[in-house]
Motif scaffolding. Structure first.
Motif, PDB file in Angstrom:
ATOM      1  N   ASN A 158      -7.295  20.134  10.306  1.00  0.00           N
ATOM      2  CA  ASN A 158      -7.374  19.643  11.686  1.00  0.00           C
ATOM      3  C   ASN A 158      -7.926  18.218  11.776  1.00  0.00           C
ATOM      4  OD1 ASN A 158      -9.966  20.487  10.870  1.00  0.00           O
ATOM      5  ND2 ASN A 158     -10.619  20.835  12.990  1.00  0.00           N
ATOM      6  N   PHE A 159      -7.971  17.512  10.643  1.00  0.00           N
ATOM      7  CA  PHE A 159      -8.443  16.128  10.625  1.00  0.00           C
ATOM      8  C   PHE A 159      -7.405  15.263   9.931  1.00  0.00           C
ATOM      9  CE2 PHE A 159     -10.738  12.676   8.367  1.00  0.00           C
ATOM     10  CZ  PHE A 159     -11.280  12.030   9.457  1.00  0.00           C
ATOM     11  N   THR A 160      -6.957  14.202  10.618  1.00  0.00           N
ATOM     12  CA  THR A 160      -5.886  13.364  10.079  1.00  0.00           C
ATOM     13  C   THR A 160      -6.213  11.894  10.260  1.00  0.00           C
ATOM     14  OG1 THR A 160      -4.257  15.061  10.691  1.00  0.00           O
ATOM     15  CG2 THR A 160      -3.422  12.873  10.142  1.00  0.00           C
ATOM     16  N   LEU A 161      -6.114  11.131   9.179  1.00  0.00           N
ATOM     17  CA  LEU A 161      -6.216   9.678   9.231  1.00  0.00           C
ATOM     18  C   LEU A 161      -4.809   9.101   9.283  1.00  0.00           C
ATOM     19  CD1 LEU A 161      -8.964   8.926   6.538  1.00  0.00           C
ATOM     20  CD2 LEU A 161      -9.218   8.736   9.010  1.00  0.00           C
ATOM     21  N   LEU A 162      -4.548   8.248  10.266  1.00  0.00           N
ATOM     22  CA  LEU A 162      -3.222   7.678  10.432  1.00  0.00           C
ATOM     23  C   LEU A 162      -3.300   6.158  10.542  1.00  0.00           C
ATOM     24  CD1 LEU A 162      -1.737  10.066  13.173  1.00  0.00           C
ATOM     25  CD2 LEU A 162      -1.176  10.061  10.739  1.00  0.00           C
ATOM     26  N   GLU A 163      -2.307   5.491   9.987  1.00  0.00           N
ATOM     27  CA  GLU A 163      -2.171   4.055  10.203  1.00  0.00           C
ATOM     28  C   GLU A 163      -1.489   3.839  11.551  1.00  0.00           C
ATOM     29  OE1 GLU A 163      -0.066   2.359   6.953  1.00  0.00           O
ATOM     30  OE2 GLU A 163      -1.540   2.979   5.449  1.00  0.00           O
ATOM     31  N   GLY A 164      -2.036   2.926  12.320  1.00  0.00           N
ATOM     32  CA  GLY A 164      -1.448   2.676  13.631  1.00  0.00           C
ATOM     33  C   GLY A 164      -2.025   1.442  14.281  1.00  0.00           C
ATOM     34  N   ASP A 165      -1.243   0.827  15.153  1.00  0.00           N
ATOM     35  CA  ASP A 165      -1.623  -0.385  15.869  1.00  0.00           C
ATOM     36  C   ASP A 165      -1.675  -0.042  17.353  1.00  0.00           C
ATOM     37  OD1 ASP A 165      -1.697  -2.829  17.231  1.00  0.00           O
ATOM     38  OD2 ASP A 165      -0.511  -3.846  15.706  1.00  0.00           O
ATOM     39  N   ILE A 166      -2.802  -0.288  17.988  1.00  0.00           N
ATOM     40  CA  ILE A 166      -2.981   0.079  19.384  1.00  0.00           C
ATOM     41  C   ILE A 166      -1.947  -0.569  20.296  1.00  0.00           C
ATOM     42  CG2 ILE A 166      -4.622  -1.787  19.857  1.00  0.00           C
ATOM     43  CD1 ILE A 166      -6.138   0.173  21.667  1.00  0.00           C
ATOM     44  N   THR A 167      -1.409  -1.710  19.896  1.00  0.00           N
ATOM     45  CA  THR A 167      -0.427  -2.400  20.740  1.00  0.00           C
ATOM     46  C   THR A 167       0.980  -1.842  20.577  1.00  0.00           C
ATOM     47  OG1 THR A 167       0.028  -4.106  19.074  1.00  0.00           O
ATOM     48  CG2 THR A 167      -1.775  -4.522  20.621  1.00  0.00           C
ATOM     49  N   ARG A 168       1.202  -0.987  19.576  1.00  0.00           N
ATOM     50  CA  ARG A 168       2.541  -0.431  19.352  1.00  0.00           C
ATOM     51  C   ARG A 168       2.456   1.065  19.037  1.00  0.00           C
ATOM     52  NH1 ARG A 168       2.494  -5.218  16.439  1.00  0.00           N
ATOM     53  NH2 ARG A 168       2.154  -4.107  14.479  1.00  0.00           N
ATOM     54  N   LEU A 169       1.622   1.777  19.765  1.00  0.00           N
ATOM     55  CA  LEU A 169       1.359   3.175  19.448  1.00  0.00           C
ATOM     56  C   LEU A 169       2.436   4.081  20.027  1.00  0.00           C
ATOM     57  CD1 LEU A 169      -0.656   4.921  17.952  1.00  0.00           C
ATOM     58  CD2 LEU A 169      -1.937   5.161  20.080  1.00  0.00           C
ATOM     59  N   LEU A 179      -6.843   6.745  14.146  1.00  0.00           N
ATOM     60  CA  LEU A 179      -5.849   5.720  13.869  1.00  0.00           C
ATOM     61  C   LEU A 179      -6.519   4.369  13.727  1.00  0.00           C
ATOM     62  CD1 LEU A 179      -4.496   7.799  16.224  1.00  0.00           C
ATOM     63  CD2 LEU A 179      -2.534   6.376  15.692  1.00  0.00           C
ATOM     64  N   ASP A 180      -6.042   3.591  12.764  1.00  0.00           N
ATOM     65  CA  ASP A 180      -6.506   2.215  12.620  1.00  0.00           C
ATOM     66  C   ASP A 180      -5.520   1.472  11.723  1.00  0.00           C
ATOM     67  OD1 ASP A 180      -8.148  -0.151  12.644  1.00  0.00           O
ATOM     68  OD2 ASP A 180      -9.875   1.149  13.011  1.00  0.00           O
ATOM     69  N   LEU A 181      -5.795   0.190  11.521  1.00  0.00           N
ATOM     70  CA  LEU A 181      -4.934  -0.632  10.685  1.00  0.00           C
ATOM     71  C   LEU A 181      -4.984  -0.156   9.236  1.00  0.00           C
ATOM     72  CD1 LEU A 181      -5.767  -4.125  12.205  1.00  0.00           C
ATOM     73  CD2 LEU A 181      -3.810  -2.655  12.713  1.00  0.00           C
ATOM     74  N   PRO A 182      -3.937  -0.422   8.450  1.00  0.00           N
ATOM     75  CA  PRO A 182      -3.855   0.137   7.087  1.00  0.00           C
ATOM     76  C   PRO A 182      -5.069  -0.144   6.216  1.00  0.00           C
ATOM     77  CG  PRO A 182      -1.752  -0.813   7.719  1.00  0.00           C
ATOM     78  CD  PRO A 182      -2.704  -1.153   8.816  1.00  0.00           C
ATOM     79  N   GLU A 183      -5.603  -1.378   6.252  1.00  0.00           N
ATOM     80  CA  GLU A 183      -6.726  -1.702   5.375  1.00  0.00           C
ATOM     81  C   GLU A 183      -7.998  -0.942   5.755  1.00  0.00           C
ATOM     82  OE1 GLU A 183      -6.184  -5.206   8.321  1.00  0.00           O
ATOM     83  OE2 GLU A 183      -4.932  -3.874   7.113  1.00  0.00           O
ATOM     84  N   VAL A 184      -8.158  -0.664   7.040  1.00  0.00           N
ATOM     85  CA  VAL A 184      -9.327   0.098   7.484  1.00  0.00           C
ATOM     86  C   VAL A 184      -9.187   1.558   7.083  1.00  0.00           C
ATOM     87  CG1 VAL A 184     -10.711   0.794   9.478  1.00  0.00           C
ATOM     88  CG2 VAL A 184      -9.712  -1.503   9.396  1.00  0.00           C
ATOM     89  N   VAL A 185      -8.008   2.110   7.322  1.00  0.00           N
ATOM     90  CA  VAL A 185      -7.758   3.506   6.946  1.00  0.00           C
ATOM     91  C   VAL A 185      -7.935   3.694   5.439  1.00  0.00           C
ATOM     92  CG1 VAL A 185      -5.997   5.320   6.824  1.00  0.00           C
ATOM     93  CG2 VAL A 185      -6.261   3.966   8.917  1.00  0.00           C
ATOM     94  N   ALA A 186      -7.431   2.755   4.653  1.00  0.00           N
ATOM     95  CA  ALA A 186      -7.535   2.864   3.195  1.00  0.00           C
ATOM     96  C   ALA A 186      -8.988   2.861   2.743  1.00  0.00           C
ATOM     97  CB  ALA A 186      -6.770   1.717   2.529  1.00  0.00           C
ATOM     98  N   LEU A 187      -9.811   1.985   3.317  1.00  0.00           N
ATOM     99  CA  LEU A 187     -11.216   1.925   2.915  1.00  0.00           C
ATOM    100  C   LEU A 187     -11.972   3.162   3.376  1.00  0.00           C
ATOM    101  CD1 LEU A 187     -13.447   0.404   1.506  1.00  0.00           C
ATOM    102  CD2 LEU A 187     -13.840  -0.888   3.625  1.00  0.00           C
ATOM    103  N   LYS A 188     -11.656   3.661   4.560  1.00  0.00           N
ATOM    104  CA  LYS A 188     -12.331   4.871   5.043  1.00  0.00           C
ATOM    105  C   LYS A 188     -11.956   6.066   4.181  1.00  0.00           C
ATOM    106  CE  LYS A 188     -13.755   7.179   9.259  1.00  0.00           C
ATOM    107  NZ  LYS A 188     -13.715   7.127  10.734  1.00  0.00           N
ATOM    108  N   ARG A 189     -10.682   6.167   3.829  1.00  0.00           N
ATOM    109  CA  ARG A 189     -10.247   7.260   2.957  1.00  0.00           C
ATOM    110  C   ARG A 189     -10.941   7.156   1.592  1.00  0.00           C
ATOM    111  NH1 ARG A 189      -6.029  10.546   3.430  1.00  0.00           N
ATOM    112  NH2 ARG A 189      -5.074   9.196   5.033  1.00  0.00           N
TER     113      ARG A 189
END
Length: 276
Positions: free
Chosen positions: A134-145, A107-117
């Motif tokens: 068994n591998f999933t990239l998700l958009e997510g914010d640690i403060t609101r998980l 999980l990470d912020l949208p811009e990070v997930v997009a670049l990693k993908r």
């Protein structure tokens, strides 16, 4: 360190290049553009900084030991669901998900997930990793998980390289959320945080160079450190809902845990938390 035009923190790029430098599995597959340049530039500055501040610990070795120690804790765990929060360009998910016994979420912020993908999609090896069930990239914010989207099974939760950016009140909210999930489902939580009294003292010339860098550049806000000790942080974790907290100092275990470049002294504190 600031951000790129894609709003990716320079610290994330430097860390990604550190994994590549350290020879970690899959690090080359997720290495984003520009990371090598940031790595060389920062290391040049740190070379000068350490001449003026000889007690300063090597940043690249510190980051490598941090990551490798968390890998070791994961190998020792019986959990087969892994949730890595603020994963950045960590190669851990790519490596671990090669074993189909694991279910790995990043999980990470949208811009990070997009670049990693995007980076994974650019090579056949990366596309094969993205295709794993068994591998999933998700958009997510640690403060609101919201943990309700994950399977109700014992989980190994990781938040590497992020907690130093939050003040105590925000940390407590994050830890309560994670502890609630682990109390209900079982599992372990691992993160790093270096209390200020574990940081080596800064020399006067080192302070001068740091001040000069701040005047000449536009660095991000400083880490949200306070006066808590290791014991204080552990007490906060108990208050947040964990029942067992172990603080592991990389300096003390580098050789016995066979960390890479074990002869180089580092000091990263890894907190390993459980709920009975």
């Amino acid at each position: 360190m600031g951000k790129t035009r894609q709003r990716i923190p320079h610290s994330a790029l430097y860390t990604a290049a550190t994994w590549k430098w350290g020879g970690l599995p899959c690090a080359d597959i997720v290495l984003p553009p520009g990371a090598k340049g940031i790595f060389r530039l920062v290391n040049a500055y740190l070379f000068l900084y350490r001449l003026l501040n000889p007690q300063k610990i090597s940043l690249k070795h510190n980051l490598l030991h941090r990551h490798a120690l968390i890998d070791a804790l994961l190998r020792r765990s019986s959990c087969r669901q892994v949730i890595e929060i603020a994963a950045g360009f960590s190669p851990r998910g790519c490596m671990v998900s090669a074993d189909t016994a694991y279910r790995y979420f990043e999980l990470d912020l949208p811009e990070v997930v997009a670049l990693k993908r995007e980076q994974l999609e650019s090579t056949p090896e990366g596309r094969a990793i993205l295709a794993r069930s068994n591998f999933t990239l998700l958009e997510g914010d640690i403060t609101r998980l919201d943990f309700s989207s994950f399977a109700a099974v014992p989980s190994f939760v990781i938040s590497e390289g992020i907690m130093m950016y939050f003040k105590r009140e925000a940390q407590m909210a994050i830890w309560r959320n994670i502890a609630k999930f682990i109390r209900a489902q079982g599992g372990e939580y691992v993160f790093d945080y270096i209390p200020i009294d574990d940081e080596p003292p800064r020399s006067r010339p080192g302070q001068w160079l740091s001040d000069l860098r701040h005047r000449l550049t536009n660095p991000p806000p400083p880490f949200a450190y306070d006066e808590r000790t290791r014991q204080d942080v552990a007490a906060d974790l108990i208050e947040a809902g964990f029942s067992q907290v172990e603080a592991i100092d990389t300096r003390m275990v580098a050789r016995s845990w066979s960390l890479p470049h074990a002869a180089v002294p580092t000091r990263t504190i890894i907190y390993h938390c459980r709920c009975r």
